[in-house]
Design an enzyme around this catalytic site. Structure first.
Site, PDB file in Angstrom:
ATOM      1  N   GLU A 287       0.823  -1.207   0.000  1.00  0.00           N
ATOM      2  CA  GLU A 287       0.000   0.000   0.000  1.00  0.00           C
ATOM      3  C   GLU A 287       0.861   1.262   0.000  1.00  0.00           C
ATOM      4  O   GLU A 287       0.436   2.308  -0.470  1.00  0.00           O
ATOM      5  CB  GLU A 287      -0.922  -0.023   1.239  1.00  0.00           C
ATOM      6  CG  GLU A 287      -2.358   0.302   0.900  1.00  0.00           C
ATOM      7  CD  GLU A 287      -3.313   0.014   2.047  1.00  0.00           C
ATOM      8  OE1 GLU A 287      -4.146  -0.894   1.892  1.00  0.00           O
ATOM      9  OE2 GLU A 287      -3.251   0.688   3.081  1.00  0.00           O
ATOM     10  N   HIS A 308       8.071 -26.874  -1.112  1.00  0.00           N
ATOM     11  CA  HIS A 308       7.420 -28.001  -1.783  1.00  0.00           C
ATOM     12  C   HIS A 308       6.244 -27.543  -2.643  1.00  0.00           C
ATOM     13  O   HIS A 308       5.456 -28.353  -3.111  1.00  0.00           O
ATOM     14  CB  HIS A 308       6.972 -29.028  -0.743  1.00  0.00           C
ATOM     15  CG  HIS A 308       8.135 -29.599   0.013  1.00  0.00           C
ATOM     16  ND1 HIS A 308       8.701 -30.816  -0.279  1.00  0.00           N
ATOM     17  CD2 HIS A 308       8.878 -29.074   1.029  1.00  0.00           C
ATOM     18  CE1 HIS A 308       9.726 -31.029   0.530  1.00  0.00           C
ATOM     19  NE2 HIS A 308       9.855 -29.989   1.328  1.00  0.00           N
ATOM     20  N   LYS A 422     -14.214   0.249  -3.989  1.00  0.00           N
ATOM     21  CA  LYS A 422     -15.319   0.639  -3.106  1.00  0.00           C
ATOM     22  C   LYS A 422     -16.414   1.359  -3.891  1.00  0.00           C
ATOM     23  O   LYS A 422     -17.587   1.097  -3.712  1.00  0.00           O
ATOM     24  CB  LYS A 422     -14.807   1.558  -1.992  1.00  0.00           C
ATOM     25  CG  LYS A 422     -13.893   0.870  -0.997  1.00  0.00           C
ATOM     26  CD  LYS A 422     -13.532   1.826   0.124  1.00  0.00           C
ATOM     27  CE  LYS A 422     -12.450   1.244   1.003  1.00  0.00           C
ATOM     28  NZ  LYS A 422     -11.898   2.216   1.935  1.00  0.00           N
TER      29      LYS A 422
HETATM   30  O1  PA5 Z   1      -3.687   1.166   5.888  1.00  0.00           O
HETATM   31  C1  PA5 Z   1      -4.794   1.600   5.644  1.00  0.00           C
HETATM   32  O2  PA5 Z   1      -5.037   2.820   5.695  1.00  0.00           O
HETATM   33  C2  PA5 Z   1      -5.946   0.687   5.316  1.00  0.00           C
HETATM   34  O3  PA5 Z   1      -5.554  -0.619   5.167  1.00  0.00           O
HETATM   35  C3  PA5 Z   1      -6.973   0.746   6.401  1.00  0.00           C
HETATM   36  O4  PA5 Z   1      -6.397   0.357   7.604  1.00  0.00           O
HETATM   37  C4  PA5 Z   1      -8.168  -0.131   6.068  1.00  0.00           C
HETATM   38  O5  PA5 Z   1      -8.694   0.225   4.827  1.00  0.00           O
HETATM   39  C5  PA5 Z   1      -9.246   0.017   7.133  1.00  0.00           C
HETATM   40  O6  PA5 Z   1      -9.644   1.332   7.244  1.00  0.00           O
HETATM   41  P1  PA5 Z   1     -10.426   1.833   8.513  1.00  0.00           P
HETATM   42  O7  PA5 Z   1      -9.550   1.649   9.696  1.00  0.00           O
HETATM   43  O8  PA5 Z   1     -10.714   3.276   8.237  1.00  0.00           O
HETATM   44  O9  PA5 Z   1     -11.664   0.991   8.623  1.00  0.00           O
END
Ligand code: PA5
Length: 440
Positions: A287, A308, A422
């Protein structure tokens, strides 16, 4: 001495001294940018000082909460997705017995929800929770994420049905201080709440209540975790050479390899207890770096299991790979191969030897084979798996990620691409406000 050591035996031939010197300068610039707060995403740098600035009162509340909930719950369901659950899960699964969910121990069993929309998953979870006393910890920074919101609604209804007026003392919330649907619900219902600081992104939040509360509830020492992270904070922020600073060294090596066409990094471990450390790491790096058509693809393997299944590809497949091999000096427990009168199974030469010894030889043999097969390997060595070392490892990977992202030329602290699915999902589900996307 650093609890993390970078081993270069199996990467040295891929990296020239000039490249290393150049990369060292780049890491130093990136370090100045990160610590000076002058780079992209500088409003999300709160994680840099979490180990040393966390409020002692909050820590005390967390420990008290863990003890209180343990009085009436033998299961804790942590609801969250992405950065709101992976860090907690990584630390808990690294420290607990792999069979913890099947044992009744001194501390509650931690289960997870809100990270999937699988109907069967919730069916089985509810079936189990019918028979067990439980509490829930709902984690969402935005307070609006669909997967945890769905899980919260399902489990809140179940708690209300099961415990009536007592349900609310079994609901704990971790969210933004001022905004979001979850914040509003918690205020209205008076749930015990903890805050995710504004300037800490989800994937960097494990050393906030997001990680600390579930880890404490599982019975692990969060102060030791923070001490390990604090030692790494000191090292990462106060040393500037590759020789002294393992995070700069790791960031330098992986970027040199990437520029030479090694587009896939496999984080490799030799114990299944670290599988969720890899899942957490994949989110952290995927990310943070995967944007603008750039970024190393983070992948993970658990050896010797995956030798394996994926071993063939690693040895002889396309040479776009490098490995970051996480090794541990000492296992927490000892099991030896028993002697046996006959040698019908052909492993008499292993009699009385510890599995740590055998696993270490498997590791060495694998490293030599993959290196001979033209796979560079960055060694990341830790002395053992405990709270202190995991705290250090978490901070090490986070710091290296910030450095690496800046070397790559991206903002390591945003995630604009996560929104795309989303929008489509909301349009398809008929969420108000998304009508325009539906025809697309
Ligand atoms: O690292 C990030 O920002 C994302 O992975 C969020 O943690 C994830 O989308 C969950 O978001 P939220 O904590 O707002 O529900």
């Amino acid at each position: 001495m650093s609890p993390i050591t970078i081993l270069t035996d199996y990467v040295a031939k891929y990296v020239t001294p000039q490249e290393l010197a150049q990369a060292e300068q780049e890491t130093q610039q990136a370090q100045q940018t990160l610590l000076g707060g002058t780079g992209a995403g500088n409003d999300f740098l709160g994680w840099l000082t979490l180990p040393t600035t966390i409020d002692k009162q909050v820590l005390q509340h967390i420990k008290t909460e863990a003890a209180t909930q343990a009085q009436w719950s033998d299961v804790i369901v942590v609801i969250g997705i992405g950065g709101s659950y992976l860090g907690a899960r990584a630390v808990i699964e690294a420290l607990q017995s792999p069979f913890a969910p099947m044992q009744k121990g001194e501390h509650p069993t931690i289960l997870f929800a809100g990270h999937t929309l699988s109907e069967d998953y919730y069916h089985h979870l509810l079936q189990l929770l019918d028979k067990r006393d439980y509490s829930i910890v709902v984690v969402s920074k935005s307070g609006t994420t669909t997967e945890p919101a769905v899980a919260f609604r399902i489990l809140k209804a179940h708690l209300n049905y099961k415990y009536g007026a007592d349900a609310s003392k079994r609901i704990l919330v971790i969210t933004d201080e001022n905004k979001g649907a979850l914040h509003d619900i918690a205020q209205r219902e008076g749930y015990h709440s903890y805050i995710i600081p504004d300037n800490v992104g989800g994937r960097f939040s494990v050393l906030t209540p997001v990680g600390l509360l579930p880890i404490a509830m599982a019975g692990f020492d969060i102060e030791s975790l923070l001490r390990g992270a604090a030692e790494m904070q000191e090292l990462c922020t106060h040393t500037t050479t590759l020789a002294e600073n393992p995070a700069l060294h790791y960031a330098a090596l992986r970027n040199i390899l990437y520029r030479k066409g090694r587009k896939v990094e496999m984080l490799v471990n030799f114990t299944p207890s670290l599988c969720y450390i890899s899942e957490w790491w994949k989110q952290l790096y995927g990310e943070s770096e995967g944007k603008e058509g750039r970024g190393i693809l983070p992948h993970s393997l658990s050896f010797t299991t995956d030798l394996h299944s994926m071993g063939q590809y690693v040895q002889q497949g396309e040479r776009i790979l490098f490995e970051s091999m996480l090794t541990i000096n000492q296992a927490q427990h000892s099991v030896n191969v028993p002697p046996q009168e006959d040698n019908t199974d052909g492993i008499g030469y292993l009699a009385n030897r510890s599995l740590t010894d055998i696993n270490a030889k498997a590791q060495q043999g694998t490293a030599i084979a993959h290196h001979n097969g033209n796979v560079p390997i960055i060694g990341i060595n830790i002395p053992q798996i405990d709270e202190y070392t995991l705290g250090a490892l978490i901070y090490f990977f986070e710091f290296a990620c910030g450095i690496s992202g800046y070397m790559l030329g991206v903002n390591p602290f945003d995630q604009p691409g996560v929104e795309a699915y989303k929008k489509n999902m909301f349009a398809l589900l008929g969420k108000p406000g998304y009508e325009d996307y539906r025809p697309q």
